[in-house]
Enzyme design. Structure first.
Site, mmCIF file in Angstrom:
data_model
loop_
_atom_site.group_PDB
_atom_site.id
_atom_site.type_symbol
_atom_site.label_atom_id
_atom_site.label_comp_id
_atom_site.label_asym_id
_atom_site.label_seq_id
_atom_site.Cartn_x
_atom_site.Cartn_y
_atom_site.Cartn_z
ATOM 1 C CG HIS A 136 42.634 40.283 36.697
ATOM 2 N ND1 HIS A 136 42.508 41.487 37.358
ATOM 3 C CD2 HIS A 136 41.934 39.390 37.430
ATOM 4 C CE1 HIS A 136 41.781 41.319 38.450
ATOM 5 N NE2 HIS A 136 41.411 40.058 38.511
ATOM 6 C CB SER A 158 38.798 41.268 40.402
ATOM 7 O OG SER A 158 39.739 40.969 41.395
ATOM 8 C CG ASP A 178 43.747 44.479 36.452
ATOM 9 O OD1 ASP A 178 43.390 43.912 35.400
ATOM 10 O OD2 ASP A 178 43.511 44.028 37.591
#
Length: 248
Positions: A81, A183, A112
């Site tokens: 993402h 992230s 992911d």
């Protein structure tokens, strides 16, 4: 009809857009040359600082994510993402502020995770290790760029809190502090080896973490991306003596 409308390939065909890339698990195997430290010892401050230098900040619009260099050839592991799925070059900011572009090699949106190839050069890779050796209560470290880019490569320390399973995916839970912007960054074990990738966590206002964070094990990342890791054991002193990241 509902299933057909939910199929991204059908939606792409009817809209005239290019279909999304296939899941990496359908691709041919890809061999990645990685390293690990030969000694099984607690991470030294020198090793932690070395790994910090292998962590990058990835600007995305008005925000950013994190990633970590895992091979001397410049392979970068991050979150799907963070980088998207197209052919747009991925820009990564190094510790010294320089920015280098890279190409998305493989993406798996379900897990992911994404693998990016940076520009040709010699890079200092972060050592990798097995996540299945972790036990609840073990010390772990997270590195990333929380909240704002001026906090690049921030190191935090915590413990393994639990092991979870979501949608048949194994996850590591830890109270190590992470916030928005972490992230894609790495989770290290007590030996300073990358054992997982930051996935997500409970956050106040969607930004400030509260210590309920999950991480994708490194083995799950390789499987999802169709990567076969070829790991070389390198003496710690030799690893630390490698020159600081410098693309050609």
């Amino acid at each position: 009809l509902r299933n057909l409308l939910a199929d991204e390939r059908f939606a792409a065909a009817t809209s005239g857009k290019a279909p999304p890339p296939a899941s990496a698990t359908s691709l041919l195997p890809f061999v990645a040359d990685l390293v690990t430290v030969a000694e099984e010892a607690l991470a030294s401050s020198e090793l932690i600082d070395y790994v910090r230098r292998a962590v990058v900040t990835i600007p995305v619009g008005t925000g950013h994510g994190s990633g970590v260099i895992v091979s001397g050839s410049g392979l970068l592991l991050t979150a799907a993402h963070v980088v998207g799925v197209g052919d747009t070059p991925v820009e990564a900011e190094l510790e010294d502020g320089r920015r280098a572009k890279g190409k998305i090699l493989r993406v798996d949106r379900r897990t992911d995770v994404a693998l990016v190839q940076r520009e040709a050069g010699n890079y200092r890779p972060a050592p990798v290790g097995p996540s299945n050796a972790l036990r609840i209560g073990d010390t772990v470290f997270a590195i990333g760029t929380p909240l704002a880019q001026r906090f690049g490569r921030t190191l935090t320390k915590g413990v393994v809190s639990a092991f979870r399973t979501e949608a048949a995916q194994r996850l590591i839970q830890s109270d190590v502090t992470v916030h928005a912007g972490h992230s894609g960054g790495p989770l290290l074990d007590a030996n300073g080896r990358v054992v997982a990738r930051t996935r997500s966590g409970v956050a106040l206002g969607g930004v400030v973490g509260v210590g309920l964070n999950t991480f994708v094990p490194i083995e799950s990342a390789w499987t999802a991306l169709g990567v076969t890791p070829r790991v070389s054991r390198v003496p710690l002193a030799e690893l630390l003596a490698r020159p600081i990241d410098g693309g050609a």
